[in-house]
Write a protein that holds these residues in place. Structure first.
Motif, PDB file in Angstrom:
ATOM      1  N   MET A   1       0.826  -1.192   0.000  1.00  0.00           N
ATOM      2  CA  MET A   1       0.000   0.000   0.000  1.00  0.00           C
ATOM      3  C   MET A   1       0.868   1.254   0.000  1.00  0.00           C
ATOM      4  O   MET A   1       0.589   2.212  -0.723  1.00  0.00           O
ATOM      5  CB  MET A   1      -0.921  -0.006   1.219  1.00  0.00           C
ATOM      6  CG  MET A   1      -1.866   1.182   1.285  1.00  0.00           C
ATOM      7  SD  MET A   1      -3.013   1.084   2.672  1.00  0.00           S
ATOM      8  CE  MET A   1      -1.857   1.232   4.030  1.00  0.00           C
ATOM      9  N   PHE A   2       1.953   1.242   0.803  1.00  0.00           N
ATOM     10  CA  PHE A   2       2.847   2.396   0.838  1.00  0.00           C
ATOM     11  C   PHE A   2       3.515   2.578  -0.523  1.00  0.00           C
ATOM     12  O   PHE A   2       3.594   3.695  -1.049  1.00  0.00           O
ATOM     13  CB  PHE A   2       3.895   2.208   1.929  1.00  0.00           C
ATOM     14  CG  PHE A   2       4.989   3.245   1.894  1.00  0.00           C
ATOM     15  CD1 PHE A   2       4.738   4.542   2.287  1.00  0.00           C
ATOM     16  CD2 PHE A   2       6.265   2.914   1.452  1.00  0.00           C
ATOM     17  CE1 PHE A   2       5.731   5.502   2.248  1.00  0.00           C
ATOM     18  CE2 PHE A   2       7.265   3.864   1.410  1.00  0.00           C
ATOM     19  CZ  PHE A   2       6.996   5.167   1.813  1.00  0.00           C
ATOM     20  N   ALA A   3       4.009   1.474  -1.103  1.00  0.00           N
ATOM     21  CA  ALA A   3       4.681   1.570  -2.399  1.00  0.00           C
ATOM     22  C   ALA A   3       3.722   2.080  -3.469  1.00  0.00           C
ATOM     23  O   ALA A   3       4.063   2.951  -4.277  1.00  0.00           O
ATOM     24  CB  ALA A   3       5.248   0.208  -2.796  1.00  0.00           C
ATOM     25  N   SER A   4       2.496   1.545  -3.478  1.00  0.00           N
ATOM     26  CA  SER A   4       1.529   1.995  -4.480  1.00  0.00           C
ATOM     27  C   SER A   4       1.163   3.461  -4.273  1.00  0.00           C
ATOM     28  O   SER A   4       0.981   4.208  -5.242  1.00  0.00           O
ATOM     29  CB  SER A   4       0.267   1.128  -4.419  1.00  0.00           C
ATOM     30  OG  SER A   4      -0.369   1.261  -3.172  1.00  0.00           O
ATOM     31  N   THR A   5       1.076   3.875  -3.010  1.00  0.00           N
ATOM     32  CA  THR A   5       0.760   5.278  -2.731  1.00  0.00           C
ATOM     33  C   THR A   5       1.875   6.184  -3.212  1.00  0.00           C
ATOM     34  O   THR A   5       1.630   7.234  -3.827  1.00  0.00           O
ATOM     35  CB  THR A   5       0.532   5.477  -1.230  1.00  0.00           C
ATOM     36  OG1 THR A   5      -0.513   4.606  -0.793  1.00  0.00           O
ATOM     37  CG2 THR A   5       0.151   6.916  -0.924  1.00  0.00           C
TER      38      THR A   5
ATOM     39  N   ALA B   1       1.549  11.279 -10.097  1.00  0.00           N
ATOM     40  CA  ALA B   1       0.769  12.517 -10.081  1.00  0.00           C
ATOM     41  C   ALA B   1       1.689  13.731 -10.094  1.00  0.00           C
ATOM     42  O   ALA B   1       1.421  14.723 -10.793  1.00  0.00           O
ATOM     43  CB  ALA B   1      -0.147  12.547  -8.854  1.00  0.00           C
ATOM     44  N   PHE B   2       2.787  13.648  -9.314  1.00  0.00           N
ATOM     45  CA  PHE B   2       3.738  14.756  -9.277  1.00  0.00           C
ATOM     46  C   PHE B   2       4.388  14.957 -10.643  1.00  0.00           C
ATOM     47  O   PHE B   2       4.503  16.089 -11.140  1.00  0.00           O
ATOM     48  CB  PHE B   2       4.801  14.479  -8.215  1.00  0.00           C
ATOM     49  CG  PHE B   2       5.890  15.519  -8.158  1.00  0.00           C
ATOM     50  CD1 PHE B   2       5.661  16.756  -7.598  1.00  0.00           C
ATOM     51  CD2 PHE B   2       7.154  15.249  -8.678  1.00  0.00           C
ATOM     52  CE1 PHE B   2       6.663  17.707  -7.547  1.00  0.00           C
ATOM     53  CE2 PHE B   2       8.159  16.191  -8.630  1.00  0.00           C
ATOM     54  CZ  PHE B   2       7.907  17.430  -8.066  1.00  0.00           C
ATOM     55  N   LEU B   3       4.810  13.850 -11.264  1.00  0.00           N
ATOM     56  CA  LEU B   3       5.427  13.959 -12.583  1.00  0.00           C
ATOM     57  C   LEU B   3       4.438  14.488 -13.614  1.00  0.00           C
ATOM     58  O   LEU B   3       4.786  15.313 -14.470  1.00  0.00           O
ATOM     59  CB  LEU B   3       5.970  12.596 -13.010  1.00  0.00           C
ATOM     60  CG  LEU B   3       7.173  12.066 -12.201  1.00  0.00           C
ATOM     61  CD1 LEU B   3       7.561  10.680 -12.677  1.00  0.00           C
ATOM     62  CD2 LEU B   3       8.358  13.022 -12.321  1.00  0.00           C
TER      63      LEU B   3
ATOM     64  N   LEU C   1       1.914  16.388 -12.979  1.00  0.00           N
ATOM     65  CA  LEU C   1       1.718  17.802 -12.681  1.00  0.00           C
ATOM     66  C   LEU C   1       2.882  18.630 -13.201  1.00  0.00           C
ATOM     67  O   LEU C   1       2.683  19.694 -13.815  1.00  0.00           O
ATOM     68  CB  LEU C   1       1.551  17.988 -11.171  1.00  0.00           C
ATOM     69  CG  LEU C   1       1.272  19.406 -10.677  1.00  0.00           C
ATOM     70  CD1 LEU C   1      -0.043  19.907 -11.267  1.00  0.00           C
ATOM     71  CD2 LEU C   1       1.211  19.439  -9.158  1.00  0.00           C
ATOM     72  N   MET C   2       4.100  18.141 -12.947  1.00  0.00           N
ATOM     73  CA  MET C   2       5.262  18.857 -13.444  1.00  0.00           C
ATOM     74  C   MET C   2       5.271  18.886 -14.968  1.00  0.00           C
ATOM     75  O   MET C   2       5.567  19.922 -15.591  1.00  0.00           O
ATOM     76  CB  MET C   2       6.533  18.191 -12.914  1.00  0.00           C
ATOM     77  CG  MET C   2       6.727  18.329 -11.407  1.00  0.00           C
ATOM     78  SD  MET C   2       6.973  20.048 -10.901  1.00  0.00           S
ATOM     79  CE  MET C   2       8.565  20.383 -11.633  1.00  0.00           C
ATOM     80  N   ALA C   3       4.968  17.729 -15.580  1.00  0.00           N
ATOM     81  CA  ALA C   3       4.938  17.683 -17.039  1.00  0.00           C
ATOM     82  C   ALA C   3       3.873  18.623 -17.597  1.00  0.00           C
ATOM     83  O   ALA C   3       4.089  19.322 -18.597  1.00  0.00           O
ATOM     84  CB  ALA C   3       4.687  16.252 -17.516  1.00  0.00           C
ATOM     85  N   ALA C   4       2.707  18.642 -16.916  1.00  0.00           N
ATOM     86  CA  ALA C   4       1.653  19.549 -17.362  1.00  0.00           C
ATOM     87  C   ALA C   4       2.098  20.999 -17.224  1.00  0.00           C
ATOM     88  O   ALA C   4       1.869  21.826 -18.119  1.00  0.00           O
ATOM     89  CB  ALA C   4       0.375  19.298 -16.562  1.00  0.00           C
ATOM     90  N   GLY C   5       2.755  21.322 -16.086  1.00  0.00           N
ATOM     91  CA  GLY C   5       3.248  22.685 -15.903  1.00  0.00           C
ATOM     92  C   GLY C   5       4.279  23.058 -16.944  1.00  0.00           C
ATOM     93  O   GLY C   5       4.214  24.153 -17.544  1.00  0.00           O
ATOM     94  N   ILE C   6       5.230  22.142 -17.176  1.00  0.00           N
ATOM     95  CA  ILE C   6       6.253  22.412 -18.193  1.00  0.00           C
ATOM     96  C   ILE C   6       5.622  22.529 -19.571  1.00  0.00           C
ATOM     97  O   ILE C   6       5.979  23.409 -20.376  1.00  0.00           O
ATOM     98  CB  ILE C   6       7.319  21.305 -18.171  1.00  0.00           C
ATOM     99  CG1 ILE C   6       8.108  21.351 -16.835  1.00  0.00           C
ATOM    100  CG2 ILE C   6       8.273  21.431 -19.353  1.00  0.00           C
ATOM    101  CD1 ILE C   6       9.059  20.198 -16.652  1.00  0.00           C
TER     102      ILE C   6
ATOM    103  N   PHE D   1       7.553  22.343  -5.096  1.00  0.00           N
ATOM    104  CA  PHE D   1       6.747  21.137  -5.302  1.00  0.00           C
ATOM    105  C   PHE D   1       7.547  19.881  -4.974  1.00  0.00           C
ATOM    106  O   PHE D   1       7.014  18.922  -4.401  1.00  0.00           O
ATOM    107  CB  PHE D   1       6.231  21.082  -6.743  1.00  0.00           C
ATOM    108  CG  PHE D   1       4.928  21.787  -6.947  1.00  0.00           C
ATOM    109  CD1 PHE D   1       3.740  21.174  -6.634  1.00  0.00           C
ATOM    110  CD2 PHE D   1       4.900  23.084  -7.430  1.00  0.00           C
ATOM    111  CE1 PHE D   1       2.531  21.825  -6.818  1.00  0.00           C
ATOM    112  CE2 PHE D   1       3.703  23.750  -7.611  1.00  0.00           C
ATOM    113  CZ  PHE D   1       2.511  23.122  -7.304  1.00  0.00           C
ATOM    114  N   SER D   2       8.825  19.882  -5.329  1.00  0.00           N
ATOM    115  CA  SER D   2       9.663  18.724  -5.007  1.00  0.00           C
ATOM    116  C   SER D   2       9.796  18.563  -3.512  1.00  0.00           C
ATOM    117  O   SER D   2       9.733  17.438  -2.975  1.00  0.00           O
ATOM    118  CB  SER D   2      11.048  18.884  -5.650  1.00  0.00           C
ATOM    119  OG  SER D   2      10.944  18.986  -7.060  1.00  0.00           O
ATOM    120  N   ALA D   3       9.974  19.694  -2.812  1.00  0.00           N
ATOM    121  CA  ALA D   3      10.077  19.623  -1.351  1.00  0.00           C
ATOM    122  C   ALA D   3       8.780  19.118  -0.743  1.00  0.00           C
ATOM    123  O   ALA D   3       8.785  18.298   0.191  1.00  0.00           O
ATOM    124  CB  ALA D   3      10.439  21.002  -0.792  1.00  0.00           C
ATOM    125  N   ILE D   4       7.634  19.614  -1.291  1.00  0.00           N
ATOM    126  CA  ILE D   4       6.345  19.129  -0.791  1.00  0.00           C
ATOM    127  C   ILE D   4       6.204  17.640  -1.053  1.00  0.00           C
ATOM    128  O   ILE D   4       5.741  16.874  -0.190  1.00  0.00           O
ATOM    129  CB  ILE D   4       5.195  19.917  -1.455  1.00  0.00           C
ATOM    130  CG1 ILE D   4       5.221  21.377  -0.984  1.00  0.00           C
ATOM    131  CG2 ILE D   4       3.848  19.275  -1.147  1.00  0.00           C
ATOM    132  CD1 ILE D   4       4.216  22.262  -1.701  1.00  0.00           C
TER     133      ILE D   4
END
Length: 742
Positions: free
Chosen positions: A18-22, A29-31, A33-38, A282-285
């Protein structure tokens, strides 16, 4: 406990997955989001660059078009208003044209040169600007011949999407001379005048040309705020930073290209640090969230392990609990196939007098006792046997070592001997006992449910046989339990559906002439088993928790039926369990009020068992009952070890001498002396004295002689229905015939 450990591993693995999947989900999601931002930033940058390049191209195209149009208009005005127009209208020679063209050259400073051509592409006159073409003077005739070859009667537009040929007085085109590109502006002189020479009249054309030099392009770039405009003869790669220049035949022979402005790149560079800061934030978050998730996952895993440990272990005794006990028993039973295979025994152990220790010394002492019992039980079994706490003061043992009748008996003896030894609890020595029920597999059963049920039946038998002993399950125990269970179910149904009945045994005055009271006794006519003695089903009611609803039914029915017997006391027995119920007094008063019964006629009969457990609470309840006018009688007087103490402390109205003193009484025997003493004691304390079990005339005369107030027994009447009491009350001396016959 393999299954339990497997459950632990499964849950731990589940937490890790569960931790790994999360983390993977959050990472994706982060990638994203970053890809969408870029992607948004890149798209905005590219769109800004594209729009600016498009605007630059439009400005350059407009500037070149304006420059061409301006050149055409200027040439038309110069030719129309100058000497050249007059010269063309007069006959002359080529020298005349040359002189006129030479005088016009000072007004052609914007061009690199000009010439006049006639039919057959012959050049009649020509001139070049010395400031721009000094280095090319020696090549002028050759250049003009080359330019003359590019002049046609119709030209395609230099720029624009429309490539159709243009006809008119003034037109422009692009031509190349080696590595150079020139812009030609041609004026049709035949529309102004026809020049006549010695060779005759012929149509002429005026051609002005201009090099597309770097200086011209720099000036164009500066005026239009464009960087580095260049002329190239090969198609540029960038579609938005080029402008095609057409030759006379409509084909693009050269291109203007430039370095397009990139405001998006400028904006990106300007806000790059902000974007980097946002990405770092965002990376720190993300790192923070992952760390928090990791910490939470570790806590969850730790809690799961603790929960699994608690789920399989009793927290107080540190022994396996019932769940773990059941799993182990199921696993062990799975290896037992038949009577010839390995065997096991299930022992259920219930502590005797544990409640007394808990009530006397407190729950802390009770917990410590449980822990010490767990230690002793663990020491009594062999390696491989399982000891578990099943709940409360009940323990269970799965015996696999020497699981024979003799081995089980030996283990039972060891447990009894171990638990009989005194325990030191909070500095005091306490002594308890234990009752043990034993069921064996596969002899008695091969399923967990069956073995536990049979062991519990054997435990019940051990308790009923005097406690502090062990008992093996036997088949007759099961039949007895089935009978009791059947009676229990039927009794509950009988109470709920009002299928019981009351009989009343008369209580008469000592002379036998007057009926002064009745004792209500419950009867049960079972539809299948006939009349069941009260001693049988009342005991079952006490065991199965039915005594309270049964007693409340008896009191309500007795008050309802005896309400018509004015002046007759109604005696109703109260069980110790019913009396100790927290709502006992309230239930009695409510029943009296709901049945509209006179409380002065009601007399509750209590035994010493009611008073033993908590004398203070019993005294308070009795005072409350008496305050409402209800009388109290001490039943079975003389059978307890402290009856005299109860008579002095508690406010009874009557004592009932137990029937056991009259059963074998002789007028001069020991029992007679005891009965005589009890009667005199009651009279001395101001209590009414009633003797039970009067069956002979001799007993009647003796009790009358010693001063008893009331008598009850078969000499006068057995317990009879309410209708018989109605009949006796209608008689003046209901028992005269009976006494006379005795």
């Amino acid at each position: 406990m393999p299954a339990f450990n497997a459950a632990k591993m499964t849950n731990a693995g589940s937490s890790a997955r569960m931790f790994a999947s999360t983390v993977v989900t959050l990472g994706c999601a982060f990638l994203l989001l970053m890809a969408a931002g870029i992607g948004v930033v890149v798209a905005i940058t590219r769109e800004a660059n594209r729009l600016e390049a498009q605007r630059q191209g439009e400005r350059i195209e407009a500037a070149v078009s304006a420059q061409i149009k301006l050149s055409e208009l200027r040439l038309e005005r110069l030719i129309s208003a100058g000497d050249l127009s007059e010269t063309l209208q007069q006959p002359g020679s080529a020298a005349t044209l040359q002189a006129a063209l030479q005088r016009l050259s000072r007004q052609l400073m914007d061009f690199d040169g000009a010439y006049i051509s006639g039919t057959g592409e012959t050049v009649l006159a020509w001139v070049e600007n010395s400031t721009t073409t000094d280095h090319l003077k020696h090549e002028s005739p050759h250049r003009i011949e080359a330019l003359q070859r590019g002049v046609k009667s119709s030209f395609a537009p230099v720029i624009g999407d429309d490539a159709a040929p243009r006809f008119g007085a003034a037109r422009s085109t692009i031509t190349t001379d080696g590595d150079e590109a020139l812009m030609l502006t041609v004026i049709d002189l035949s529309r102004i005048a026809t020049f006549s020479s010695e060779n005759g009249s012929a149509p002429l054309s005026f051609v002005a040309y201009r090099h597309l030099s770097s200086a011209l392009l720099s000036d164009l770039a500066e005026r239009n705020r464009v960087t580095d405009i260049r002329l190239v003869t090969t198609p540029p790669a960038e579609p938005l930073s080029k402008l095609g220049l057409r030759a006379a035949d409509g084909k693009i022979g050269a291109w203007l290209t430039w370095s397009p402005a990139r405001p998006g790149d400028v904006m990106l560079r300007r806000f790059l640090w902000a974007l980097i800061a946002v990405a770092v934030l965002f990376s720190a978050i993300f790192v923070f969230v992952v760390q928090r998730l990791r910490a939470s996952a570790e806590q969850i895993e730790l809690r799961e392990r603790q929960i699994q440990r608690l789920a399989g272990q009793d927290e107080l005794s540190l022994l396996p609990n019932r769940r773990s006990f059941d799993l182990t028993l199921d696993q062990t039973l799975a290896h037992i196939q038949d009577d010839d295979g390995p065997s096991l025994a299930v022992l259920l152990i219930d502590l005797d007098r544990f409640k007394a220790v808990n009530d006397t010394y407190g729950h802390t002492a009770g917990d410590e006792l449980i822990r010490q019992v767990a230690v002793r039980l663990s020491a009594a079994v062999h390696v491989g046997d399982t000891v578990a706490r099943l709940g409360g003061d009940e323990f269970g043992i799965i015996q696999t070592h020497s699981a024979t009748p003799a081995g089980c008996a030996a283990l039972g003896e060891r447990i009894l001997a171990s638990l009989t030894e005194p325990f030191t609890i909070t500095g005091a020595e306490v002594t308890i006992g234990s009752s043990i029920g034993i069921a064996m597999a596969p002899r008695d059963g091969t399923s967990r449910e069956a073995l536990l049920k049979l062991a519990d039946t054997a435990l019940y038998e051990a308790k009923n046989s005097g406690r502090n002993r062990y008992a093996f399950f036997e088949s007759q125990m099961n039949r007895s339990m089935q009978l009791k269970r059947m009676v229990e179910d039927d009794l509950r149904h009988a109470i709920d559906n009002d299928q019981l009945m009351l009989h009343y045994q008369p209580q008469v005055s000592v002379d036998g002439s007057t009926l002064v009271g009745v004792e209500a006794l419950v009867r049960w006519q079972h539809p299948a088993h006939g009349m069941i003695p009260p001693s049988d089903f009342i005991a079952i009611a006490e065991e199965r928790g039915l005594i309270v609803p049964l007693s409340e039914w008896v009191l309500r029915r007795a008050c309802t039926e005896a309400r018509r017997w004015k002046g007759i006391r109604l005696a109703v027995n109260v069980s110790p369990i019913q009396f100790r119920h927290k709502d006992f007094v309230a239930n009695v008063i409510r029943t009296i009020e709901e049945t509209d019964f006179d409380p002065a006629q009601l007399e509750l009969e209590l035994t010493e068992g009611v008073l033993i457990e908590d004398a203070d609470a019993a005294e308070a309840a009795m005072m409350d009952i008496r305050a409402h006018g209800v009388g109290l009688a001490l039943d079975d007087f003389g059978t307890g070890y402290s009856s005299l103490i109860y008579l002095r402390r508690f406010a009874f109205d009557k004592i009932k001498i137990d029937r056991s003193f009259l059963e074998y009484m002789e007028s001069t025997g020991e029992s007679a002396i005891l009965v005589h003493s009890m009667a005199h004691l009651g009279r001395a304390l101001g209590l009414r004295v009633c003797a039970e079990g009067v069956e002979t005339a001799e007993q009647h005369r003796f009790l009358q002689a010693i001063g008893c107030h009331e008598l009850q027994g078969f000499l006068f009447s057995k317990a009879v229905p309410a209708s018989e009491i109605d009949r006796l009350l209608r008689l003046d001396n209901p028992f005269a015939e009976i006494l006379a016959a005795a």
